[in-house]
Write an enzyme that holds these catalytic residues in place. Sequence first.
Site, short mmCIF file in Angstrom:
data_model
loop_
_atom_site.label_atom_id
_atom_site.label_comp_id
_atom_site.label_asym_id
_atom_site.label_seq_id
_atom_site.Cartn_x
_atom_site.Cartn_y
_atom_site.Cartn_z
N PRO A 25 16.47 49.49 12.97
CA PRO A 25 16.10 49.67 14.37
C PRO A 25 16.47 48.46 15.21
O PRO A 25 16.69 47.36 14.68
CB PRO A 25 14.56 49.85 14.31
CG PRO A 25 14.26 50.19 12.89
CD PRO A 25 15.31 49.53 12.07
N PRO A 26 16.54 48.61 16.53
CA PRO A 26 16.87 47.46 17.39
C PRO A 26 15.80 46.38 17.30
O PRO A 26 14.61 46.65 17.20
CB PRO A 26 16.90 48.09 18.80
CG PRO A 26 17.10 49.54 18.58
CD PRO A 26 16.44 49.87 17.29
N GLY A 27 16.25 45.13 17.33
CA GLY A 27 15.34 43.99 17.37
C GLY A 27 14.82 43.54 16.03
O GLY A 27 13.93 42.69 15.97
N THR A 28 15.34 44.08 14.93
CA THR A 28 14.81 43.71 13.62
C THR A 28 15.50 42.49 13.01
O THR A 28 15.08 42.02 11.95
CB THR A 28 14.93 44.89 12.64
OG1 THR A 28 16.28 45.40 12.68
CG2 THR A 28 13.98 46.01 13.03
N GLY A 29 16.56 41.99 13.63
CA GLY A 29 17.15 40.74 13.16
C GLY A 29 18.50 40.88 12.48
O GLY A 29 18.89 40.00 11.71
N THR A 56 21.64 40.87 13.87
CA THR A 56 22.57 39.86 14.40
C THR A 56 22.13 38.46 14.01
O THR A 56 22.96 37.60 13.72
CB THR A 56 22.66 39.99 15.93
OG1 THR A 56 23.00 41.34 16.27
CG2 THR A 56 23.72 39.06 16.49
N GLU A 114 -10.72 58.59 29.73
CA GLU A 114 -10.62 57.55 28.70
C GLU A 114 -11.82 57.58 27.77
O GLU A 114 -11.69 57.31 26.57
CB GLU A 114 -10.50 56.17 29.37
CG GLU A 114 -9.26 56.00 30.25
CD GLU A 114 -7.97 56.24 29.49
OE1 GLU A 114 -7.92 56.03 28.26
OE2 GLU A 114 -6.98 56.67 30.13
N ASP A 127 -0.18 62.25 27.23
CA ASP A 127 -0.87 62.79 26.06
C ASP A 127 -0.20 64.08 25.58
O ASP A 127 0.01 64.28 24.38
CB ASP A 127 -2.34 63.08 26.41
CG ASP A 127 -3.09 61.84 26.83
OD1 ASP A 127 -2.68 60.75 26.42
OD2 ASP A 127 -4.07 61.97 27.59
#
Length: 657
Positions: free
Chosen positions: A236-240, A242, A459, A533
């Site tokens: 997934p994006p942002g997992t490291g 690069t 809520e 929801d």
Amino acid sequence: MAKKEKTPNKKPTLSSYWLYGLIAAFFISMSYFNNSDGLSNDQQINISTFERFLNEDEVERVLVINKNLAQVTIKDDALQTSKHKKARTKDFFGRSSSSGPHYQFEVGNLEIFQGKLENAKSNGVEFDYDFKTVESRWLDVMLSFLPLILIIGVWIFLMRRMSGGGAGGGGQIFNIGKSKAKLFDEKSNVKITFKDVAGLEGAKEEVQEIVDFLKNPSKYTVLGGKIPKGALLVGPPGTGKTLLAKAVAGEAKVPFFSLSGSDFVEMFVGVGASRVRDLFKQAKDKSPAIIFIDEIDAIGRARGKNNMTGSNDERENTLNQLLTEMDGFGTDTNVIVLAATNRSDVLDKALMRAGRFDRQIYVDLPDLHERKEIFEVHLKPLKVDRKLDVSFLAKQTPGFSGADIANVCNESALIAARKKKKKVDRQDFLDAVDRIVGGLEKKSKIITPSEKKTIAFHEAGHATVSWMLEHAAPLVKVTIVPRGQSLGAAWYLPEERQIVQTEQMLDEMCATLGGRAAEQIVFGKISTGALSDLVKVTRQARAIVTVYGLNEKIGNITYYNADGENEFGFTKPYSEATAKQIDEEISKIVEQQYKRAIALLRKNKKKLTELAEYLLDKEVIFKDDLVTIFGKRPFEKEDPVAKLTETSTTKKTEKST
């Protein structure tokens, strides 16, 4: 004593702009030197002064140029007088010269001026006059070539803009097919190493083995092993992904070529394939070497999937060249290709086979232990409170990627600075998680009392139903303060599961529908505030029926397409009758959970009202407030986080918009 190495003399590079400047200067100078009327301002006179000189018999010659400019030459004896001192010309060496012309002026009407000259002649004044037409040939040449020069200049400018600024002089028009890869070698200062990459232990092991193979090939080749051709980082994006490649560049003492998949794409036919050839040629010349292609799906998409025939030829040619270079006939070089993507399902099968990308390394979202390590890395540059518990922060961020955690740390520092604190404490991190997950608080947003009451009961309905269900995520915080696009929100601390059972999904759906159910019970009508929801519940119900095979009527069948082969298709993998059945089952599941939520809230309507009134008064309530109203949950699991804070926040939220 060791001899000092002689530093090579750096010769000045000759830019093409110097050539353009010299050509322009040449034309300007020729135009200037060709102009014969270049007298100074001191030698400019008017026609009345000329008539005075003429009547005093001081004029030797008058030359009319182009019918509008008269140049006057004064006689030698008159030139020696003080009156004509400024008119004496000087030669190149600064010596006085009697040669003319000495004055010039505009004649005005040529016929009247010629009549005055004739009258002076008839009155006995001795002088000569003549008419001459002067053409600036160099200026004419320049004007004739000006359109061609402009066309060439515009063409060069466009070629430079389109060719970009790649390596090896890629900005020049004749280097447009050169690779744009950035080279990192022993001369480059790459500070990122594997120590800077927290978590990702399995991925680091495989990548470290590739680096070790390049450093010590004999360790593996002595047993008959071969160097792997490539490794694909998927996740997934942002997992490291690069970041892991940057660490390889810092660790490997071999040349490292880095570029993006979009760097091969160009508007010119054949440029992508040319850049692939040039990239591998450079890597082979510096073998052993590593090539890293980020976002490889830009060129590696499966071939033949576009319905518009011929529109993808250039990208497919680039991919074909990449396939040939990675494992073509006669390729036997120590060049390893690393690539990263989060869309491995759309990549071409020929690219994914063994012999090209021998290893596919999945870089998943970090677990609890890995999140703690990532926090420790990003907390180093921050001035944090000594009492800050890193394990607590890791528990409060389930589902966060490495990039999300870095953003939390940075946002917490900004929040602490905004509050003029000297150190970043735990509350700053909790506020940062709230800010990232829910958005910015909007206390100034105008909400009518009736709307505020509806939001409070909505809520409170979420909180009540989730408190009564065993598999619903335990509630942490509820607020009716507008935040981001939502008018209210409830924060939960979900359990980190590897697999999810049907009962767990149904309990989560029931808790999600608790807000709308509370509106129906209390007010007898519903509002549009449950949009997010409904989106979430519908997605979960569709997954139960069509993806996970958890519905009895549809059976153990999934319609999930994992390989992306039908990405451009317009057909669905089931009949119209099955589609109708799927829609009925999805609606049935959602309505069952809605009725279940209504039954729970009717049974606990008094406590629901008490909780909503308390929420209207305080605007924000925490877990302990629910314990006071409802009592302790009978199926509550031991939660070490609950002992640490009452104001904790998490990523998973229920929003009311």
